[in-house]
Design an enzyme around this catalytic site. Structure first.
Site, PDB file in Angstrom:
ATOM      1  N   MET A  85     142.779 142.349  37.247  1.00 29.83           N
ATOM      2  CA  MET A  85     144.133 141.875  37.540  1.00 29.83           C
ATOM      3  C   MET A  85     144.368 140.707  36.600  1.00 29.83           C
ATOM      4  O   MET A  85     143.432 140.480  35.543  1.00 29.83           O
ATOM      5  CB  MET A  85     143.920 141.135  38.967  1.00 29.83           C
ATOM      6  N   CYS A 126     121.075 167.576  58.078  1.00 26.74           N
ATOM      7  CA  CYS A 126     120.610 168.049  56.923  1.00 26.74           C
ATOM      8  C   CYS A 126     121.557 168.474  55.871  1.00 26.74           C
ATOM      9  O   CYS A 126     121.158 168.970  54.890  1.00 26.74           O
ATOM     10  CB  CYS A 126     119.468 169.258  57.252  1.00 26.74           C
ATOM     11  N   ARG A 145     144.722 132.271  38.425  1.00 26.16           N
ATOM     12  CA  ARG A 145     143.876 133.517  38.303  1.00 26.16           C
ATOM     13  C   ARG A 145     143.921 134.137  39.412  1.00 26.16           C
ATOM     14  O   ARG A 145     144.040 133.675  40.629  1.00 26.16           O
ATOM     15  CB  ARG A 145     142.409 133.055  38.150  1.00 26.16           C
ATOM     16  N   SER A 179     120.169 170.325  64.188  1.00 25.60           N
ATOM     17  CA  SER A 179     120.432 169.460  62.890  1.00 25.60           C
ATOM     18  C   SER A 179     121.805 169.939  62.412  1.00 25.60           C
ATOM     19  O   SER A 179     122.171 170.870  62.258  1.00 25.60           O
ATOM     20  CB  SER A 179     119.063 170.396  62.020  1.00 25.60           C
ATOM     21  N   GLY A 204     138.331 141.511  35.581  1.00 23.80           N
ATOM     22  CA  GLY A 204     139.368 141.752  34.374  1.00 23.80           C
ATOM     23  C   GLY A 204     140.319 142.899  34.796  1.00 23.80           C
ATOM     24  O   GLY A 204     141.346 142.937  34.016  1.00 23.80           O
ATOM     25  N   ARG A 232     129.748 133.350  41.707  1.00 19.98           N
ATOM     26  CA  ARG A 232     129.826 134.407  42.646  1.00 19.98           C
ATOM     27  C   ARG A 232     128.239 135.165  42.459  1.00 19.98           C
ATOM     28  O   ARG A 232     127.550 134.835  41.494  1.00 19.98           O
ATOM     29  CB  ARG A 232     130.687 135.149  42.420  1.00 19.98           C
ATOM     30  N   HIS A 262     133.576 142.715  28.864  1.00 17.07           N
ATOM     31  CA  HIS A 262     134.109 143.510  30.058  1.00 17.07           C
ATOM     32  C   HIS A 262     133.240 144.916  29.940  1.00 17.07           C
ATOM     33  O   HIS A 262     132.925 145.434  31.045  1.00 17.07           O
ATOM     34  CB  HIS A 262     135.624 143.872  29.788  1.00 17.07           C
ATOM     35  N   LYS A 322     136.738 134.008  44.500  1.00 23.97           N
ATOM     36  CA  LYS A 322     136.614 133.079  43.550  1.00 23.97           C
ATOM     37  C   LYS A 322     137.199 131.851  44.335  1.00 23.97           C
ATOM     38  O   LYS A 322     136.463 130.612  44.406  1.00 23.97           O
ATOM     39  CB  LYS A 322     137.637 133.252  42.373  1.00 23.97           C
ATOM     40  N   TYR A 363     116.627 161.746  62.789  1.00 13.20           N
ATOM     41  CA  TYR A 363     115.982 161.673  61.367  1.00 13.20           C
ATOM     42  C   TYR A 363     117.225 162.287  60.334  1.00 13.20           C
ATOM     43  O   TYR A 363     118.365 162.904  60.954  1.00 13.20           O
ATOM     44  CB  TYR A 363     115.064 162.864  61.017  1.00 13.20           C
TER      45      TYR A 363
HETATM   46  C1  PEP Z   1     125.220 172.441  55.828  1.00 14.13           C
HETATM   47  O1  PEP Z   1     125.981 173.263  56.271  1.00 14.13           O
HETATM   48  O2  PEP Z   1     125.563 171.292  56.029  1.00 14.13           O
HETATM   49  C2  PEP Z   1     123.866 172.893  55.476  1.00 14.13           C
HETATM   50  C3  PEP Z   1     122.957 172.158  55.293  1.00 14.13           C
HETATM   51  O3  PEP Z   1     123.628 174.099  55.065  1.00 14.13           O
HETATM   52  P1  PEP Z   1     124.220 174.967  53.698  1.00 14.13           P
HETATM   53  O4  PEP Z   1     124.570 173.978  52.848  1.00 14.13           O
HETATM   54  O5  PEP Z   1     123.047 175.667  53.379  1.00 14.13           O
HETATM   55  O6  PEP Z   1     125.446 175.737  54.311  1.00 14.13           O
END
Ligand code: PEP
Ligand code: MG
Length: 908
Positions: A108, A864, A97, A797, A106, A345, A469, A27, A884
């Site tokens: 604070m 993953c 303020r 992975s 709202g 803002r 709000h 602000k 990835y």
């Molecule tokens: C993990 O452990 O991150 C994974 C992808 O395998 P899971 O969740 O199947 O154990």
């Protein structure tokens, strides 16, 4: 600490600027910037966030120089505004303020109309006696609440000030506040002060300077109040930022019919449509609009009522949007025909609006696509909102023909919600804890309701506008919200609500439509959103959805995201329909197929159980023979769905207990199918029971002890791939992944066995293609010895779920019982199973990747775990240099956007 604590603005001078948000709060920095741009802003000054930190750390005291700096700044304000603080002749009133780096609507405290007492009010009376006394009454009420802490003692008690107002109205025989006479307002001031003294034992201060310092301390102190803390936790705002305090000359929107006050946006915050959008009230103060106590008029009416001022306002708002190159949220006041800007803002918006505005601003030539993408950083989850369900038209029509449309309010937060009614935040939290969907119904929400709002699917209020709000906070949380539904008569005491001749009770189902503002009794079925229909639907409705603004914006953003991102995006999918969904969401491959998930369907579970409880090699082979054709067909279907995109198949990683029968009847069933004595089977089951299955006989440990299980899977993969390549003419790309490796020898042994079998099977079929073999890195030892493991891996992975579990020594299955306390107490900034712990788990990811690539420069590295769909974690994986991420299919749009943002913000 810098020695400058106070920054002035107004009167053609501005010591701060927009890039000083850390020090001046959002602000303060924007007020300074507006003053710099020549926009009319009442003069004032900002006390820095560093003073807040000093105040917190030094027993609520201030740096020595502050008092003198504040005094000098007041003198400057007096000169600019031509009024004097504490002078009954020409009094200057102040607003005090809060204003942190990030907006905390709202949460604070604020004190308005400060610098008034019995003598000074007489000086104001000359201009407008009613307004003078109304200011005084508001000041005592606000100061009494915020600074002197006169609050209801019991939850069921009415606000003490409101109770007095009700008394006086009753005595005078009036129902509306506006019908109170000057004498009544005088009476209110006296009674307020008396009640404060009676209940707190403190005398209301008359000295304006004492009032000012009381308010400054209360605002700094409000950084530590409960609701601000909860808000910080939900919105991940660091504790140490602190708030600034803005002291500014009051301008009055309540001095007559040529006065007004309002709030607005440079574009519609609900759907992104262009043009000034907002609300105002004639003859009112700003708090009346935001507090939701009176339902305001749309700004389009201001255009008719005060055309010149409207056009001035419109020009200023456009100027601000062009200057900030983002949608602005503004507050303004008109005092006797003169326009003052009180705030600007970057505006909070729904996911729909965020996407639409980002795309429109590029098309209008105001920003580049890369800017549009990075502006969506705080709204990275916006794309998720576009996938949220809406009401099923048939179910809605039925509700309408059955006459269940109860009322209509303002469509304040998009989406459709159907849940049980809770009339207070506490009940909402309790019901949600039992797993029930909740619609929180309030006359109006206050910041105290934040926990209940968080726990609910939808929020319905009887009072308040688009900028109340409830609407603001609901939109930010991505909750469905219908606000200002004035037909509702809510009876908290009896736990019921009436409208349109219908009555519903606490615990009854209620359905609210945040797109139309409609409220229905009972349940209404929900269905996929427009974007989902466009992506997955058939027929006319889907075709129409594909032409919709929302879908076109969604597509455009993702096209830009794909042009910018360098991280690959894959999906975690085990079934052909999931794979097909993943492709629509932009998956470039499957990063994790959990083969154990393929075993739950049909008769497979019996064969799997037979395999697990087999007492010898022969018994196991027999069960595996049954499983092989299932697996082959499943893999073939997956390869066909993914075409020439890589498919990483993880060999079995069963927490064995998940597959074993628990009930007596299931044991009998299994014994019958295996032709064994149920007692013998029960004994075997007992012997398999593990104290800690997560750290037990799972992952590659199973492949080490029972190689025939893994080899059945490898055979199924190769045979399926050969089949698809030959019969479907698809050059599918399987990859084999070994889970839970902690030692290089585990991988070396299993890789060797797999390679032999692959070579043998391919030779028999007369084909030759490469099947990369890699491993999951999900144990600390694997990350720390990644160099030796990498010599036998084509790819890594990171399994960040197990890695988080094992790095923290925190059970994935049990952490829900105590992690909330860790977050509440600020021990951890985020749930480490949701957003990667960069310091600990992240450090191991870095080490694992670097060591691995050092030993094997062609190593491909992905992740993953669930973190692959979390924007903050995706930024981290990009910065770390992974190839990835892989996440669940519906998270892919968010992951693509986050990957692009990371590539733009952190170029290689
Ligand atoms: C993990 O452990 O991150 C994974 C992808 O395998 P899971 O969740 O199947 O154990
Ligand atoms: Mg795992």
């Amino acid at each position: 600490m810098t020695a400058k604590y106070v920054y002035r603005f107004g009167g053609g001078e501005s010591e701060g600027s927009a890039d000083m948000k850390d020090l001046l709060g959002g602000k303060g920095a924007n007020l300074a910037e507006m003053a710099k741009l020549g926009i009319p802003v009442p003069a004032g000054f900002t006390i820095t966030t560093e003073v807040c930190t000093h105040y917190d750390q030094n027993d609520k005291t201030y740096p020595d120089a502050l008092q003198a700096d504040v005094q000098a700044a007041i003198t400057h304000m007096e000169e600019v505004m031509g009024r004097r603080f504490g002078d009954p002749e020409k009094p200057l009133l102040l607003s005090v303020r809060s204003g942190a780096r990030a907006s905390m609507p709202g949460m604070m405290d604020t004190v308005l109309n400060l610098g008034i007492n019995d003598e000074i009010v007489r000086g104001l009376e000359a201009a407008n006696p009613r307004a003078a006394w109304d200011c005084y009454r508001r000041f005592v009420q606000m100061y009494g609440d915020v600074v002197m802490d006169l609050k209801p003692v019991l939850k069921t008690e009415m606000d003490p000030f409101e109770a007095i107002i009700e008394d006086v109205k009753r005595e005078q025989g009036v129902t509306q506040d506006v019908d109170l006479r000057v004498e009544d307002l005088m009476e209110l001031v006296q009674r307020f002060k008396a009640r404060i003294e009676e209940r707190t034992g403190k005398i209301f201060p008359d000295d304006p300077h004492e009032q000012l310092w009381g308010a400054i301390s209360a605002v700094f102190g409000s950084w530590q109040n409960d609701r601000a803390k909860v808000y910080r936790r939900i919105n991940k705002i660091p504790e140490h930022w602190g708030t600034a305090v803005n002291v500014q000359a009051m301008v009055f929107g309540n001095m007559g019919d040529d006065c007004a006050t309002g709030v607005g946006f440079s574009r519609n915050p609900a759907n992104g449509a262009g043009g000034l959008y907002g609300e105002y009230l004639v003859n009112a103060q700003g708090e009346d609009v935001v507090a939701g106590t009176r339902t305001p008029q749309p700004l389009s009416k201001l255009r008719d009522a005060m055309p010149e001022l409207y056009s001035q306002l419109d020009n200023i708002v456009r100027k601000l949007e062009d200057h900030y190159r983002d949608m602005q949220d503004i507050e303004f006041t008109i005092e006797h025909g003169r326009l003052w800007m009180l705030q600007t803002r970057n505006g909070k918006r729904t996911g729909f609006a965020a996407c639409q505005i980002a795309v429109d601003m590029v098309e209008e030539g105001k920003v580049e696509p890369a800017d549009a993408l990075t502006r969506l950083v705080p709204d990275a989850n916006a794309l998720d909102q576009l996938l949220k369900p809406v009401f099923d038209p048939e179910s809605i029509n039925k509700a309408k023909t059955e006459g269940r449309l109860m009322a209509k309010g303002l469509a304040a937060g998009p989406g459709a919600a159907s849940g049980k009614i809770a009339f207070n935040a506490e009940d909402a939290v309790a019901m949600a804890a039992k797993g029930e969907p909740v619609v929180l119904v309030r006359v109006e929400t206050s910041p105290e309701d934040i926990r209940g709002m968080e726990a609910s699917q939808g929020i319905l209020t009887a009072r308040g506008g688009q900028t109340s709000h409830a609407a603001l906070v609901a939109r930010q949380m991505g909750k469905v919200c219908v606000a200002g539904c004035s037909d509702l008569v809510v009876d908290y005491a009896r736990g019921k609500m009436t409208a349109g001749g219908m009555t519903v009770k606490a615990g009854d189902y209620l359905s609210i439509d945040g797109f139309t503002g409609e409220v229905f009794t009972d349940r209404v079925k929900v269905m996929p959103s427009e974007v989902k229909q466009a992506l997955f639907g058939n027929g006319e409705a889907a075709e129409q959805a594909r032409q919709s603004h929302t879908f076109l914006a969604f597509q455009r953003l993702l096209e830009w995201a794909d042009q910018h991102r360098t991280l690959g995006v894959r999906a975690n999918a085990d079934q052909p329909d999931q794979a097909a969904e993943a492709v629509v969401y932009g998956a470039e491959g499957i990063g994790l197929c959990r083969t154990e998930h393929m075993f739950f369907g049909g008769d497979r579970i019996m064969a799997v159980r037979e395999m697990i409880v087999a007492t010898d090699h022969f018994g196991r082979e027999h069960a595996l023979e049954k499983l092989l054709p299932y697996q082959r067909d499943d893999f073939a279907a997956l390869f066909k769905a993914m075409g020439i995109r890589p498919v990483t198949i993880r060999l079995l990683d069963p927490p064995l207990h998940e597959f074993l029968p628990h009930s007596k009847i299931d044991v009998l069933h299994l014994a019958k199918s295996m032709h064994v004595d149920p007692e013998v089977l029960s004994q075997k089951l007992r012997s398999l029971r593990e104290f800690n299955p997560m750290l037990g006989h799972r992952g590659c440990r199973l492949g080490i002890t029972y190689p025939e299980i893994y080899m059945m899977q490898v055979r199924a993969i190769v045979e399926a791939a050969i089949h698809v390549r030959k019969h479907d003419n698809i050059d599918c790309l399987p990859e084999i992944m070994i889970p839970l490796v902690c030692h290089r020898k585990e991988l070396a042994i299993l890789r060797h066995q797999a390679e032999d079998l692959i070579a043998e099977t391919m030779a028999a079929a007369g084909v030759q293609f490469k099947i990369p073999i890699g491993t999951m890195i999900e144990l600390p030892r694997a990350a720390l010895t990644a160099d030796s493991i990498a010599t036998d891996a084509d790819f890594f992975s990171f399994g960040t779920n197990d890695l988080t579990q094992t790095v923290f020594g925190l059970s994935r299955d049990d952490s829900g019982r105590f992690l909330p306390d860790y977050l509440e107490q600020g021990i951890l900034p985020d749930d480490p199973f949701v957003s990667i712990d960069q310091e600990g788990v992240g450090a191991l990811v870095k080490i694992g990747m670097q060591q691995g690539r050092k030993a094997n420069p062609t190593l491909k590295v992905g992740i993953c775990g669930e973190h692959g769909g979390d924007p903050q974690s995706v930024h981290f994986f990009h910065k770390t240099g992974l190839n990835y991420i892989s996440c669940s299919p519906p998270r892919l749009p968010v992951a693509r956007l986050a990957a692009a943002q990371a590539a733009i913000l952190y170029p290689a």
